[in-house]
Design a protein around this motif. Sequence first.
Motif, short mmCIF file in Angstrom:
data_model
loop_
_atom_site.label_atom_id
_atom_site.label_comp_id
_atom_site.label_asym_id
_atom_site.label_seq_id
_atom_site.Cartn_x
_atom_site.Cartn_y
_atom_site.Cartn_z
N MET A 1 46.31 36.66 45.54
CA MET A 1 45.26 35.93 44.83
C MET A 1 44.75 36.78 43.67
O MET A 1 44.47 37.97 43.85
N PRO A 2 44.65 36.23 42.46
CA PRO A 2 44.20 37.03 41.31
C PRO A 2 42.80 37.59 41.54
O PRO A 2 41.94 36.96 42.16
N GLN A 3 42.61 38.79 41.03
CA GLN A 3 41.31 39.44 41.14
C GLN A 3 40.29 38.72 40.26
O GLN A 3 40.61 38.27 39.16
N ARG A 4 39.06 38.63 40.74
CA ARG A 4 38.00 38.02 39.95
C ARG A 4 37.57 39.00 38.86
O ARG A 4 37.39 40.20 39.11
N PRO A 5 37.39 38.54 37.62
CA PRO A 5 36.90 39.45 36.57
C PRO A 5 35.50 39.96 36.92
O PRO A 5 34.72 39.27 37.60
N VAL A 6 35.19 41.13 36.42
CA VAL A 6 33.85 41.71 36.59
C VAL A 6 33.29 41.95 35.19
O VAL A 6 33.91 42.64 34.38
N LEU A 7 32.13 41.37 34.92
CA LEU A 7 31.48 41.53 33.63
C LEU A 7 30.26 42.44 33.79
O LEU A 7 29.33 42.10 34.52
N TYR A 8 30.31 43.58 33.15
CA TYR A 8 29.18 44.51 33.14
C TYR A 8 28.25 44.08 32.01
O TYR A 8 28.64 44.09 30.84
N HIS A 9 27.04 43.74 32.38
CA HIS A 9 26.17 43.01 31.45
C HIS A 9 24.75 43.55 31.49
O HIS A 9 24.22 43.87 32.55
#
Length: 211
Positions: free
Chosen positions: A1-9
């Motif tokens: 399963m593709p990894q979920r993106p992580v947005l540093y915000h």
Amino acid sequence: MPQRPVLYHCPRTRSAITNWMNEELGAPAEIKLINLKAGDHKKPDYVAMNPMGKAPMLTHDGVVVTEAAAICAYLADAYAEKNLAPAPGDPKRGAYFRWLFFSPGCIEPTMLDKFAGIVRENPASVGHGLQEDVLAAIDTALENSPYLLGDQFTAADVVFGSTLHFATMFGVFEKKPNYQKYLDRLHARPAFQAAQAKDEKWAQEMGLNDS
């Protein structure tokens, strides 16, 4: 399963552009809040991934992407089914990239020059050139109303619209009628409103409202 993106915000920064983009996509990215006031962006583990020590930053399947416009372009292609970018081979893709990168390359530096009262003695020495040429180009872009590519809303509108939003909000650019109509259309989007509400909530929780 593709990894979920992580947005540093970090709320109330240029990172707001990517938070809006994430909302337009249905919020696929996990948000990790970083507090610039607390110096989170200068911690060794963060700088190891992003030597500039800035926000935003996106990580996805081992890939690190920085710079708001690049993150928006990356996400638009990663979630192509959301139709926030013309497909490769579509003739509109050239105009899409043109306006997507015109914002950080020309609108933002012009905004900062005007804000600081800087008049370039040799405009040819800087990438964004003459202020009046940049403003004329914005007018040209908005001739294709309702959006930069006509009827299709794209990531280019997220980046371009965000920068124009900041420039008019701070009074650096005159809020011309064509600007206002375009921004009103963007501000009415549910994803924009959701991103603004989340940023306000996070800013309060992080103490970013304090002087």
